[in-house]
Design a protein around this motif. Structure first.
Motif, PDB file in Angstrom:
ATOM      1  N   UNK A  19       0.873  -1.173   0.000  1.00 22.28           N
ATOM      2  CA  UNK A  19       0.000   0.000   0.000  1.00 22.28           C
ATOM      3  C   UNK A  19       0.905   1.216   0.000  1.00 22.28           C
ATOM      4  N   UNK A  60      -9.188  10.519  17.977  1.00 19.57           N
ATOM      5  CA  UNK A  60      -9.474   9.320  18.767  1.00 19.57           C
ATOM      6  C   UNK A  60     -10.552   9.536  19.817  1.00 19.57           C
ATOM      7  N   UNK A  61     -10.829  10.781  20.184  1.00 19.71           N
ATOM      8  CA  UNK A  61     -11.810  11.043  21.232  1.00 19.71           C
ATOM      9  C   UNK A  61     -12.752  12.149  20.800  1.00 19.71           C
ATOM     10  N   UNK A  62     -14.012  12.032  21.257  1.00 19.56           N
ATOM     11  CA  UNK A  62     -15.026  13.061  20.992  1.00 19.56           C
ATOM     12  C   UNK A  62     -15.199  13.313  19.503  1.00 19.56           C
ATOM     13  N   UNK A  63     -15.221  12.227  18.739  1.00 20.46           N
ATOM     14  CA  UNK A  63     -15.361  12.378  17.298  1.00 20.46           C
ATOM     15  C   UNK A  63     -16.839  12.497  16.932  1.00 20.46           C
ATOM     16  N   UNK A  81       1.537  11.512  13.106  1.00 18.52           N
ATOM     17  CA  UNK A  81       0.502  10.586  13.592  1.00 18.52           C
ATOM     18  C   UNK A  81       1.042   9.179  13.797  1.00 18.52           C
ATOM     19  N   UNK A  96       1.438   4.371   1.491  1.00 22.72           N
ATOM     20  CA  UNK A  96       0.920   4.941   2.721  1.00 22.72           C
ATOM     21  C   UNK A  96       0.396   6.336   2.516  1.00 22.72           C
ATOM     22  N   UNK A  97      -0.602   6.721   3.336  1.00 24.77           N
ATOM     23  CA  UNK A  97      -1.226   8.029   3.193  1.00 24.77           C
ATOM     24  C   UNK A  97      -0.218   9.148   3.429  1.00 24.77           C
ATOM     25  N   UNK A 120      -7.030   6.730   1.511  1.00 24.81           N
ATOM     26  CA  UNK A 120      -5.742   6.565   2.177  1.00 24.81           C
ATOM     27  C   UNK A 120      -4.652   6.052   1.252  1.00 24.81           C
ATOM     28  N   UNK A 141      -3.283  12.440  10.645  1.00 23.33           N
ATOM     29  CA  UNK A 141      -4.647  11.925  10.683  1.00 23.33           C
ATOM     30  C   UNK A 141      -5.654  12.968  11.160  1.00 23.33           C
ATOM     31  N   UNK A 142      -5.187  13.959  11.906  1.00 14.61           N
ATOM     32  CA  UNK A 142      -6.083  14.892  12.593  1.00 14.61           C
ATOM     33  C   UNK A 142      -7.008  15.649  11.645  1.00 14.61           C
ATOM     34  N   UNK A 162     -18.206   7.714  20.456  1.00 14.99           N
ATOM     35  CA  UNK A 162     -17.457   8.803  19.827  1.00 14.99           C
ATOM     36  C   UNK A 162     -15.973   8.726  20.162  1.00 14.99           C
ATOM     37  N   UNK A 163     -15.567   7.581  20.696  1.00 16.37           N
ATOM     38  CA  UNK A 163     -14.166   7.415  21.037  1.00 16.37           C
ATOM     39  C   UNK A 163     -13.589   6.204  20.335  1.00 16.37           C
ATOM     40  N   UNK A 164     -12.275   6.205  20.185  1.00 17.94           N
ATOM     41  CA  UNK A 164     -11.599   5.055  19.574  1.00 17.94           C
ATOM     42  C   UNK A 164     -12.050   3.789  20.296  1.00 17.94           C
ATOM     43  N   UNK A 195      -2.070   2.497   6.952  1.00 24.00           N
ATOM     44  CA  UNK A 195      -2.502   3.445   5.923  1.00 24.00           C
ATOM     45  C   UNK A 195      -1.290   4.187   5.406  1.00 24.00           C
ATOM     46  N   UNK A 225     -22.049   0.079   2.695  1.00 21.74           N
ATOM     47  CA  UNK A 225     -22.764  -0.974   3.415  1.00 21.74           C
ATOM     48  C   UNK A 225     -24.266  -0.849   3.248  1.00 21.74           C
ATOM     49  N   UNK A 246     -18.833   1.647  21.058  1.00 21.22           N
ATOM     50  CA  UNK A 246     -18.424   2.028  19.707  1.00 21.22           C
ATOM     51  C   UNK A 246     -18.987   1.007  18.726  1.00 21.22           C
ATOM     52  N   UNK A 274     -15.947   6.650  10.853  1.00 20.97           N
ATOM     53  CA  UNK A 274     -14.902   6.222  11.777  1.00 20.97           C
ATOM     54  C   UNK A 274     -14.124   7.363  12.407  1.00 20.97           C
ATOM     55  N   UNK A 275     -14.436   7.660  13.681  1.00 22.44           N
ATOM     56  CA  UNK A 275     -13.688   8.642  14.455  1.00 22.44           C
ATOM     57  C   UNK A 275     -13.508   9.926  13.649  1.00 22.44           C
TER      58      UNK A 275
END
Lengths: 553, 216
Positions: free
Chosen positions: A25, A58-61, B207, A27-28, A188, A52-53, B130-132, B216, A175, B77, A66-67
């Motif tokens: 692959x 990872x939190x409060x997405x 990252x 990579x991104x 990606x 990635x940001x 909303x979290x990993x 990725x 899906x 999740x 996906x996140x």
């Protein structure tokens, strides 16, 4: 084994394990979707080090994906529509909205949920730069349709689409069974360029879903012709260098297409054909034909032609695609030439034939029962502008185009290779004045001619070249004491004055007088088997013919 | 003077000097989990989570546990098409959530009920959607089924910086009993001192923490 060698082998094995641990692959981090300061593209952050940001946190997405770290666009989009599109694509949904959160140009690239202030980009860039390849805007009418349910019913109703059950490889629906950006793009992975999920050489990606009738034998699929470097590049958006390597992208592009309704490279219909059919890819220059005095005026209309139009064309227009099917055309000879395969036509009985089995049927789409046609060039005794009626084999006489006509001309008075059983094509008379039919090297076909009425040869004078193409001068008695000699030699009349070059409803020998010259009263043709005992009852240029017989007037 | 004692004192001094300066060894002191400066911390670093005597024997994921364990049932999740089997947080994650879900006070330790709760910025809440994802088994078959995860039994990762580094497979270094947990990314004691914020085991420059597992 010596310890040194053992260590060396262990190191090699370790390196191999590392390589195997990294599948193929790209990579991104190496792609334009790396918007961090280390990114390889022109659009990137000023100082932000995280990759990635820009899309993920990872939190409060956001729960949309996906996140997900971006807000949902609030725009109203103009979706793709066309008369042939059966999928009712509405507003973008689901995965495609994620892509549009950058690519519609309304949300700043650095605006993410996890930061209070947008991440700053270099060069003062905030939203996707307008004019860049990645800027789709909110008008998606020139982009491949997305966010529609690609069902088996859609495939069978619309035709020329694979059943979605076969989409289990690189190209997938989401899906929910919808076609989204993700069907063709992997955000990606830029292994194949343009973040495609597979290479699109020879339009392999397009053809995972799209199967065009007749395509397998068409020149646009098979031709290895290249561009000679002159004129505009026919393939500015791809890296393919042959017709076959470009395939669909020779005429189409899936994003920001100027010809929106059918995702075409050019906004004018003929503009899609000219970049190759100007002699710079295809051998013959068709484009230059349309600069001649008498043409099929393809440049006269834009946006009138519609593939979903009826077989009989009533909104007067002509484009290349009215006569040619670019998904089907090739150079193979046959009962219908390869350049005309896969095109609809109107049969001699006025009913649609699909595909046409003879070239005249294609001409009949416009030159027969269509409304809005101009009046015929010559006003005649039984004149009308429906060419199909001219060539009915039930007429008293006709040129044998739609079939054999009741009055047969002997082979002995026809120019070889024409014989008494020949069937003509419209193109035998209406053609390029410098084409192969006239011993020229130009392209064949009624694109343009220096002669009026798109005639291959001149129709003027007392011995018109177009008539002499087939009719020997011994047939028509231009010499001796004959009426033909008197009219053509002494008076200087043309064939057109008395004869209708298409057909005559009531009279043999295509007799159908030009009423702008002839005040017609009656005409009695010669009795079959007896020459020259017919008579005319008319006035021509003030000269009265009162029951003048052929040899005695 | 006893030379041996002097030598020992010298070594001890060097040790202390080395230990006191950050960057040469991971340090809990001064990190986000240094509770000694909090009004509710009792001036100690360890006691909000650990105690040497009369600890909570029912907690197996951490030794000598001293904090009230959360009893919250969470929204999990749920990724469309996700291949991992998700369940309520397991023991290790529950310990983190015992402060970070906002339902148990930070100073609810030593059997007492406190009144100070985690700040909004560090409050994960009770919706884990909303979290990993966490508390799920990450093995070779998941990696194969997912298609964009590294094989945790073979992919090597390095955590920490400077002299405080550790290299090994994902499974050995990041997973806890084969599971992804909060501790896969977060270094609760700042042992590896890899980042200046969020107590991560790897730097977030490029990252790197994400790409440890995500191919990725």
């Amino acid at each position: 084994m010596r310890p040194y060698r053992a260590a060396w082998m262990a190191a090699v094995a370790f390196a191999c394990a590392l390589v195997l641990a990294f599948p193929a692959r790209a990579g991104v981090a190496t792609t334009k979707h790396n918007l961090s300061a280390s990114g390889p593209g022109t659009v990137k952050a000023a100082t932000e080090a995280q990759i990635c940001v820009f899309c993920h946190a990872p939190h409060n997405s956001a729960p949309s994906a996906p996140l997900w770290n971006r807000q949902t666009p609030g725009s109203t989009y103009t979706p793709y529509t066309s008369s042939t599109a059966k999928a009712a694509a509405g507003q973008p949904t689901r995965g495609s909205l994620l892509c549009l959160s950058c690519h519609d140009g309304t949300i700043a690239l650095g605006q993410v949920l996890s930061r209070t202030a947008p991440i700053s980009m270099t060069g003062g860039v905030s939203t996707m730069p307008a004019g860049s390849a990645g800027h789709l805007g909110t008008d998606l009418s020139g982009d491949h349709p997305i966010s529609f349910a690609y069902t088996s019913t859609l495939a069978s109703t619309r035709g020329e689409l694979v059943d979605p059950g076969t989409l289990t490889g690189a190209v997938r629906l989401d899906s929910g069974g919808q076609m989204q950006c993700s069907a063709c793009h992997d955000a990606h992975n830029d292994l194949y360029g343009k973040f495609l999920v597979m290479p699109n050489t020879a339009s392999a990606l397009c053809q995972v879903c799209h199967v065009k009738d007749y395509w397998s034998a068409s020149d646009h699929k098979l031709s290895a012709k290249t561009w000679n470097g002159s004129g505009p590049s026919p393939w500015p958006h791809t890296s393919g260098t042959t017709v076959a390597a470009n395939a669909c992208e020779g005429c189409h592009r899936p994003h920001t297409a100027p010809g929106k309704k059918w995702l075409q490279n050019a906004a004018t219909e003929e503009g899609n054909c000219y970049p190759c059919h100007n002699g710079n890819v295809a051998a013959k220059n068709i484009q230059t034909e349309f600069a001649k005095a008498s043409i099929h005026p393809v440049a006269g209309t834009t946006g009138v032609h519609d593939p979903a139009e009826s077989g009989i064309v009533n909104s007067r227009h002509v484009e290349c695609v009215d006569c040619h099917n670019p998904h089907a055309s090739n150079a193979v000879a046959g009962t219908i030439p390869g350049s005309l395969i896969g095109v609809r036509g109107i049969g001699i009985n006025g009913v649609e034939v699909n595909p046409a089995t003879a070239a005249y049927q294609i001409c009949y789409r416009c030159h027969a029962d269509s409304s809005g046609q101009p009046a015929p060039k010559t006003a005649r005794v039984t004149g009308q502008n429906n060419t199909r009626l001219d060539f009915l084999t039930s007429n008293k006489s006709c040129h044998p185009v739609a079939g054999a006509c009741p009055q047969v001309t002997p082979s002995s008075v026809l120019v070889s290779p024409w014989t008494s059983s020949s069937i003509l094509k419209c193109g035998d008379c209406h053609n390029n004045n410098a084409g192969p039919g006239n011993n020229g090297t130009g392209p064949a076909g009624p694109h343009g001619s220096t002669n009026p009425s798109l005639l291959e040869r001149s129709y003027t004078g007392t011995r018109p070249a177009i008539c002499a193409k087939c009719h020997t001068t011994t047939y028509v008695k231009f010499n001796g004491d004959s009426s033909h000699r008197k009219h053509t030699g002494d008076i200087g009349a043309t064939c057109n004055t008395c004869h209708d070059p298409h057909g005559s409803l009531n009279y043999p020998s295509l007799i159908n007088f030009d009423t702008s010259l002839v005040t017609f009263r009656s005409f009695t043709p010669s009795t079959a088997g007896q020459a020259n005992n017919g008579s005319c009852n008319l006035t021509c240029h003030g000269k009265n013919h009162n029951n003048c017989s052929y040899n005695n007037c | 003077m006893n030379l041996k004692a002097t030598y020992r004192a010298l070594v001890a001094a060097v040790w202390l000097a080395l230990g006191a300066s950050s960057g040469t060894a991971g340090t809990l002191a001064g990190s986000a989990h240094d509770f000694s400066t909090a009004s509710w911390g009792g001036g100690q670093i360890c006691v909000p989570c650990h105690t040497p005597h009369k600890a909570n024997a029912g907690v197996s994921a951490a030794p000598l546990w001293n904090h009230t364990v959360t009893t919250q049932v969470y929204t999990l999740y749920a990724l469309l098409g996700g291949k991992a089997i998700m369940g309520q947080p397991t023991v290790g994650d529950k310990l983190c959530l015992s402060c970070h879900d906002g339902t148990v006070a930070l100073d609810s330790y030593r059997g007492l009920t406190g009144a100070t709760f985690v700040s909004a910025a560090n409050n994960l809440g009770t919706n884990l959607g909303v979290h990993h994802p966490s508390s799920f088994h990450y093995d070779t078959s998941l990696a194969t089924a997912n298609g964009s995860l590294f094989d945790p039994t073979t992919k090597l990762v390095t955590i920490g910086t400077g002299t405080q580094v550790k290299t090994g497979t994902i499974g050995a270094i990041l997973l806890s009993a084969g599971q992804v947990q909060c501790s896969s990314c977060h270094d609760v004691h700042n042992t590896f001192n890899a980042t200046t914020k969020n107590l991560l085991k790897m730097s977030m420059a490029t990252s790197a923490m994400c790409f440890a597992c995500h191919n990725y």
